[in-house]
Design an enzyme around this catalytic site. Structure first.
Site, PDB file in Angstrom:
ATOM      1  N   ASN A 125       0.878  -1.175   0.000  1.00 47.59           N
ATOM      2  CA  ASN A 125       0.000   0.000   0.000  1.00 47.59           C
ATOM      3  C   ASN A 125       0.914   1.223   0.000  1.00 47.59           C
ATOM      4  O   ASN A 125       1.454   1.590   1.037  1.00 47.59           O
ATOM      5  CB  ASN A 125      -0.904  -0.023   1.242  1.00 47.59           C
ATOM      6  CG  ASN A 125      -1.696   1.265   1.401  1.00 47.59           C
ATOM      7  OD1 ASN A 125      -1.776   2.078   0.482  1.00 47.59           O
ATOM      8  ND2 ASN A 125      -2.291   1.447   2.569  1.00 47.59           N
ATOM      9  N   LYS A 179       0.217   4.233  -0.321  1.00 43.39           N
ATOM     10  CA  LYS A 179      -0.405   5.473   0.198  1.00 43.39           C
ATOM     11  C   LYS A 179      -0.101   6.619  -0.774  1.00 43.39           C
ATOM     12  O   LYS A 179       0.033   6.381  -1.970  1.00 43.39           O
ATOM     13  CB  LYS A 179       0.057   5.751   1.621  1.00 43.39           C
ATOM     14  CG  LYS A 179      -0.077   4.496   2.510  1.00 43.39           C
ATOM     15  CD  LYS A 179       0.006   4.762   3.968  1.00 43.39           C
ATOM     16  CE  LYS A 179      -0.192   3.452   4.721  1.00 43.39           C
ATOM     17  NZ  LYS A 179      -0.288   3.624   6.158  1.00 43.39           N
ATOM     18  N   HIS A 217      -9.647   1.656   4.417  1.00 44.03           N
ATOM     19  CA  HIS A 217      -8.413   1.827   5.183  1.00 44.03           C
ATOM     20  C   HIS A 217      -8.689   2.794   6.331  1.00 44.03           C
ATOM     21  O   HIS A 217      -9.450   3.754   6.185  1.00 44.03           O
ATOM     22  CB  HIS A 217      -7.299   2.366   4.272  1.00 44.03           C
ATOM     23  CG  HIS A 217      -5.965   2.321   4.946  1.00 44.03           C
ATOM     24  ND1 HIS A 217      -5.591   3.269   5.866  1.00 44.03           N
ATOM     25  CD2 HIS A 217      -4.935   1.442   4.856  1.00 44.03           C
ATOM     26  CE1 HIS A 217      -4.377   2.964   6.315  1.00 44.03           C
ATOM     27  NE2 HIS A 217      -3.958   1.858   5.713  1.00 44.03           N
ATOM     28  N   GLU A 276      -7.094   5.161   7.492  1.00 46.60           N
ATOM     29  CA  GLU A 276      -6.826   6.573   7.191  1.00 46.60           C
ATOM     30  C   GLU A 276      -8.016   7.210   6.472  1.00 46.60           C
ATOM     31  O   GLU A 276      -8.309   8.386   6.656  1.00 46.60           O
ATOM     32  CB  GLU A 276      -5.526   6.689   6.366  1.00 46.60           C
ATOM     33  CG  GLU A 276      -4.302   6.428   7.249  1.00 46.60           C
ATOM     34  CD  GLU A 276      -3.094   5.879   6.520  1.00 46.60           C
ATOM     35  OE1 GLU A 276      -3.035   5.931   5.285  1.00 46.60           O
ATOM     36  OE2 GLU A 276      -2.196   5.365   7.214  1.00 46.60           O
ATOM     37  N   GLU A 280      -5.960  -4.484  10.262  1.00 44.69           N
ATOM     38  CA  GLU A 280      -4.917  -3.492  10.487  1.00 44.69           C
ATOM     39  C   GLU A 280      -5.212  -2.721  11.772  1.00 44.69           C
ATOM     40  O   GLU A 280      -5.979  -1.729  11.748  1.00 44.69           O
ATOM     41  CB  GLU A 280      -4.850  -2.508   9.318  1.00 44.69           C
ATOM     42  CG  GLU A 280      -4.490  -3.144   7.997  1.00 44.69           C
ATOM     43  CD  GLU A 280      -3.833  -2.143   7.055  1.00 44.69           C
ATOM     44  OE1 GLU A 280      -2.750  -2.434   6.553  1.00 44.69           O
ATOM     45  OE2 GLU A 280      -4.405  -1.048   6.850  1.00 44.69           O
ATOM     46  N   GLY A 330       2.165   2.347  10.735  1.00 39.37           N
ATOM     47  CA  GLY A 330       3.182   3.390  10.601  1.00 39.37           C
ATOM     48  C   GLY A 330       3.874   3.750  11.910  1.00 39.37           C
ATOM     49  O   GLY A 330       4.583   4.745  11.987  1.00 39.37           O
ATOM     50  N   SER A 339       2.925  -2.107  10.411  1.00 38.60           N
ATOM     51  CA  SER A 339       4.352  -2.243  10.712  1.00 38.60           C
ATOM     52  C   SER A 339       4.884  -3.651  10.446  1.00 38.60           C
ATOM     53  O   SER A 339       5.726  -4.159  11.175  1.00 38.60           O
ATOM     54  CB  SER A 339       4.644  -1.818  12.151  1.00 38.60           C
ATOM     55  OG  SER A 339       4.312  -0.439  12.334  1.00 38.60           O
TER      56      SER A 339
HETATM   57  P1  PGA Z   1       2.543   0.274   7.658  1.00 36.81           P
HETATM   58  O1  PGA Z   1       1.138   0.581   6.965  1.00 36.81           O
HETATM   59  O2  PGA Z   1       3.053  -1.027   7.120  1.00 36.81           O
HETATM   60  O3  PGA Z   1       3.413   1.433   7.293  1.00 36.81           O
HETATM   61  O4  PGA Z   1       2.298   0.210   9.149  1.00 36.81           O
HETATM   62  C1  PGA Z   1       0.218  -0.446   6.691  1.00 36.81           C
HETATM   63  C2  PGA Z   1      -1.034   0.132   6.089  1.00 36.81           C
HETATM   64  O5  PGA Z   1      -1.460   1.217   6.513  1.00 36.81           O
HETATM   65  O6  PGA Z   1      -1.639  -0.468   5.182  1.00 36.81           O
END
Ligand code: PGA
Length: 254
Positions: free
Chosen positions: A9, A11, A99, A101, A171, A177, A216
């Protein structure tokens, strides 16, 4: 046994020049790693302006591509939106929906996420339906209730056949992140719960559906997470932006 699926992903990251290097390095690094006899499946979900670049670079490689969101609408006066038919014109295989976000910054409700999943399915793409709890919700003992309700809202909109065609991604919001991943045991418990919720609607699909872990995931923790019986792959943010890290996770999934 379910084949593993590793999805990057990106982003809102990338540039035409940077993507060219990253994709070329991933394709080169995968030679001999992914074959028909040796899954995992692998994909990158990129910002929409880069879908054409993915189509050009990744056609004929073992790497699929997809988008990070889709409109609930089919066409019309919705400035800034991108509909499923447009995404399918670029041969997207996957669309991330829900997601955290987007739920947090764009006020997407679970009902809206369900409509997006449906829109993707109607155009022949696989929605990657994201669910996850915040730290406060986990500490209040609400994890299963929260992720269960998020998943049920989508499952309720799908017939048994469509249920079998989605991918789910667990998630935990507090792990995204942050460098703080869920332990394999924590993630496994939630994945098993999600699978049991799918089984209520379609027992056979529950055994087939891929449930990815995201938050992560890195080359050094991927193997332990992916060894869990109900963790079928990863949705990778930060580590998907570095070819060696992404490849390391794909190797761990083998
Ligand atoms: P990350 O993000 O691996 O940077 O924690 C995962 C995601 O948001 O899909």
């Amino acid at each position: 046994m379910r084949a593993k699926l590793i999805v990057g992903n990106w982003k809102m990251n990338g540039s035409r020049a940077g993507n060219a290097t990253l994709l070329a390095d991933i394709v080169a690094g995968l030679t001999g790693v992914i074959t028909d006899q040796a899954p995992p499946a692998c994909a990158v979900c990129v910002p929409s302006p880069y879908l054409q670049q993915c189509e050009e670079v990744l056609s004929g490689t073992p790497i699929a591509w997809g988008a990070q969101d889709v409109s609930v609408h089919c066409f019309g006066a919705f400035t800034g939106e991108v509909c499923a038919k447009m995404l399918s014109e670029f041969d997207c295989r996957y669309v991330i929906v829900g997601h955290s976000e987007r739920r947090a910054y764009h006020m997407e409700s679970s009902e809206m996420v369900a409509s997006k999943a449906l829109a993707a399915l109607q155009e022949g793409m696989t929605p990657i339906v994201c669910v996850g709890e915040t730290l406060e919700e986990r500490e209040a003992g609400q994890t299963e209730a929260v992720v269960g309700a998020q998943l049920d809202a989508v499952l309720e909109q799908l017939d048994a056949d469509a249920v079998a065609r989605i991918v789910v991604a667990y998630e935990p919001v507090w792990a995204i992140g942050t460098g703080r991943n869920a332990t394999p045991e924590m993630a496994q418990a939630v994945h098993a719960h999600l699978r049991s919720r799918i089984a209520v609607r379609n027992g056979e699909a529950a055994q087939r559906i891929a449930i990815l872990y995201g938050g992560s995931m890195k080359p050094d923790n991927a193997a332990a997470l992916l060894a869990q019986p109900d963790i079928d792959g990863g949705l990778i943010g930060g580590a998907a932006l570095k070819a060696q890290d992404f490849l390391g996770i794909i190797r761990a999934a083998k």
